[in-house]
Design a protein around this motif. Structure first.
Motif, short mmCIF file in Angstrom:
data_model
loop_
_atom_site.label_atom_id
_atom_site.label_comp_id
_atom_site.label_asym_id
_atom_site.label_seq_id
_atom_site.Cartn_x
_atom_site.Cartn_y
_atom_site.Cartn_z
N ALA A 76 -6.31 -4.89 -2.58
CA ALA A 76 -7.49 -4.35 -1.66
C ALA A 76 -6.77 -3.91 -0.05
N ARG A 77 -5.45 -4.21 -0.06
CA ARG A 77 -5.06 -3.53 0.92
C ARG A 77 -4.74 -1.82 0.92
N LEU A 78 -4.94 -1.32 -0.35
CA LEU A 78 -5.08 0.01 -0.32
C LEU A 78 -6.32 0.48 -0.21
N GLY A 79 -7.45 -0.29 -0.24
CA GLY A 79 -8.67 -0.11 0.14
C GLY A 79 -9.82 -1.10 -0.44
N ALA A 80 -10.81 -1.38 0.06
CA ALA A 80 -11.77 -2.30 -0.28
C ALA A 80 -12.40 -2.09 -1.88
N ALA A 105 -2.34 -19.71 8.83
CA ALA A 105 -3.21 -20.83 8.30
C ALA A 105 -2.47 -20.95 6.60
N TYR A 106 -2.39 -19.79 5.91
CA TYR A 106 -1.96 -19.97 4.49
C TYR A 106 -1.17 -18.68 4.07
N LEU A 107 -0.54 -18.62 3.15
CA LEU A 107 0.07 -17.51 2.61
C LEU A 107 -0.53 -17.63 1.13
N GLU A 108 -0.72 -16.16 0.77
CA GLU A 108 -1.64 -16.12 -0.82
C GLU A 108 -0.67 -15.21 -1.78
N ILE A 109 -0.96 -15.88 -3.05
CA ILE A 109 -0.29 -15.13 -4.02
C ILE A 109 -1.59 -14.72 -4.89
N GLU A 110 -1.89 -13.44 -4.97
CA GLU A 110 -3.39 -12.94 -5.30
C GLU A 110 -3.36 -11.54 -5.64
N GLY A 111 -3.17 -11.16 -6.84
CA GLY A 111 -3.14 -9.62 -7.19
C GLY A 111 -4.08 -8.97 -6.36
N PRO A 112 -5.49 -9.29 -6.69
CA PRO A 112 -6.51 -8.53 -6.05
C PRO A 112 -6.42 -8.21 -4.43
N ALA A 122 1.02 -1.18 0.13
CA ALA A 122 0.09 -0.09 0.06
C ALA A 122 0.94 1.18 0.31
N ALA A 123 2.00 1.24 0.91
CA ALA A 123 2.56 2.46 0.84
C ALA A 123 3.73 2.46 -0.34
N PHE A 124 3.93 1.56 -1.10
CA PHE A 124 4.80 1.40 -2.20
C PHE A 124 4.13 1.82 -3.47
N ILE A 125 3.32 1.55 -3.75
CA ILE A 125 2.46 1.52 -4.95
C ILE A 125 2.22 2.88 -5.68
#
Lengths: 405, 121
Positions: free
Chosen positions: B53-57, B42-49, A78-81
């Motif tokens: 989503a960490r930028l905002g929903a 539980a798991y690690l995820e490779i998933e662009g979206p 988030a801070a990087f992009i």
């Protein structure tokens, strides 16, 4: 022996990559308008870029990361992009300027307008990346780029005055046209400290598997290569100051700049300038397209590499394809290439802190750098130059826009 | 590495497959909350979206919509600690990049565009 070859190649590459449309355009304008007075801007920019390029090599050697890869990991997606996207956008403007430079060279040669050349030039650039292995391309353009040494020769032919030159390495403010002077100063610094230069360099260090035995070699490559590039930029200022300023020629367009080598070399001077412009811009455009595709791939974890076939790295090759196509469109709109270039360089100075400051954080993080963290001195040099230039650019750009209306 | 810090050492780290080919980044980490015991990965995820989503929903929804153009089955792509082969600068996992869901975008571009252009092979 292999290391020695690597060093000399690195130096040649940095000369080829260093002198681009930005340096030629900004230096030609600066010399024609203000004589030697702006040499300090090249000097300061070169000093900063030596430090940054050395750091980027050291970073990749010690941490095993490319800079983009590490920035995302250290600061989080988030801070990087957002700063990343801003940097890529500015890279796009710079690429458009480089393509514009090649098109202008063709216009000077043929008389056919530069917009017409935008699509064919971009097509040739793209095709070269698409079908050729990059090693060959890069080394070829880097060697051809040595033609830019003609500016150095011209500076001596025209009789550079060493005393005045040395005096101009200290910043000064002219009595008139202060706003334009400031704008040129930040454009020169932006042209000298291009972020793609050190991002690209760090990718190269990873791809060539530099280990710790390269730490000293890296320092030499950065210092000699970048100073040499700076020297040629200074030579462009000197030549413009000696050849154009006394004749009262102001460089508003490349047509006027193209005359700068004529007093030194006669009729051949025109062709030398055209060749220098075309080759330097083409080399820089190749590097820039790849550097951006590298960065995007490293940001998202895609496969990347200069010697992969397009099919083996479809996302990577799509990235440079789109990048080149967009840049060609910008040139084809017919914006004045000289103005576009100066603006791109000034904007580069504005966004430089977005790349350089997080990068400094990485360079001081022992988790990545262990005992090879930055010295306090190199931190101060980069912080001082980068922040001051960005501040100057924030003042100079609005002033220039107001003045040109 | 004795101490692993999930955010510092795992999140946003490059993931490689068993042949050291890039697979993607650790875009998200899933924790399992347990009664009377500390939470567990539980798991690690490779998933662009997930990263967007960490930028905002809204950003995440927009990215998911875009990604649905090329994503086939197997999304979100998740893997557990048991699949991790090595953890150093990058994370190496027991998978095959070419035939895994994170490569859907790569395959989509290859089939639709890159492979069709001359010299693209």
């Amino acid at each position: 022996m292999k290391k020695l070859l690597g060093i000399s190649l690195g130096i040649v590459t940095s000369i080829g990559g260093f002198l681009d449309v930005g340096s030629i355009a900004t230096s030609a304008q600066a010399g024609a308008a203000f004589g030697y007075a702006l040499l300090w801007a090249v000097f300061r920019g070169t000093l900063c870029v030596i430090f940054l390029v050395e750091m980027s090599g050291r970073f990749s050697i010690v941490s095993g990361h490319t800079i983009t890869d590490a920035m995302r990991k250290r600061f989080g997606f988030a801070a990087f992009i957002i700063p990343f996207a801003a940097t890529q956008l500015v890279n796009l403007l710079v690429l458009a300027s480089e393509i514009g430079g090649i098109c202008v060279a063709l216009q000077l040669l043929t008389g056919i307008g530069f917009q017409v050349w935008a699509i064919p030039v971009a097509g040739a650039l793209w095709l070269l990346l698409w079908v050729a292995t990059f090693d060959v391309v890069e080394e070829g353009t880097a060697l051809l780029g040595l033609v830019t040494l003609c500016f150095l020769v011209a500076a001596f032919v025209l009789g550079v005055q060493p005393k005045e030159l040395a005096a101009a390495l200290v910043p000064s403010l002219p009595t008139q046209e202060r706003a334009h002077y400031l704008y040129l100063a930040v454009s020169i610094i932006g042209a000298t400290i291009a972020p793609y230069l050190f991002l690209f360099y760090s990718s190269g260090a990873i791809e060539d598997h530099w280990d710790k035995s390269y730490i000293t070699a890296n320092r030499w490559i950065a210092t000699i290569g970048m100073s040499f590039g700076g020297l040629i930029s200074m030579a462009v200022i000197v030549v413009a100051a000696l050849a154009l300023k006394p004749a009262g020629i102001r460089v508003e367009d490349y047509e006027q700049a193209a005359l700068m080598l004529v007093p030194a070399f006669g009729g051949w001077g025109f062709y030398l300038f055209v060749a220098s412009l075309a080759i330097a811009c083409f080399g820089a455009a190749l590097e820039l397209s790849l550097a951006s595709a590298y960065s995007v791939s490293q940001a998202f974890g895609w496969n990347w590499g200069e010697n992969l076939r397009p099919r083996q790295a479809a996302r990577f090759s799509s990235a440079y394809t789109i990048f080149i196509a967009l840049a060609a469109l910008i040139v084809a709109t017919g914006l004045n290439p000289m103005k576009l270039t100066l603006f791109s360089m000034a904007i580069t100075a504005v966004i430089l802190p977005l790349t350089a400051m997080p990068f400094l954080v990485l360079m001081n993080d022992p988790h990545y750098m262990r005992e090879h963290v930055n010295s306090r001195f190199s931190n101060y040099v980069v912080i001082f130059i980068v922040l001051l230039s960005a501040l100057m650019a924030l003042v100079a750009i609005p002033l220039e826009i107001v003045a040109s209306k | 590495m004795s101490d692993i810090d999930l955010v510092r050492d795992i999140l946003d780290t490059q993931v490689l497959d068993r042949a050291k080919r890039p697979l993607g980044k650790v875009d998200g980490i899933g924790l399992e909350l347990r009664d009377g015991a500390p939470p567990r990965v539980a798991y690690l995820e490779i998933e662009g979206p997930t990263a967007w989503a960490r930028l905002g929903a809204r950003c995440g929804r927009w990215a998911a919509k875009l990604a649905s153009r090329w994503q086939r089955e197997g999304h979100p792509y998740r893997f557990g600690w048991s699949q991790v082969l090595d953890l150093d600068v990058d994370i190496e996992i027991d998978a095959d990049a070419e035939h895994s869901p994170p490569f859907d975008f790569e395959r989509w571009l290859r089939e639709r565009f890159v492979g069709r252009l001359p010299g693209g092979r």
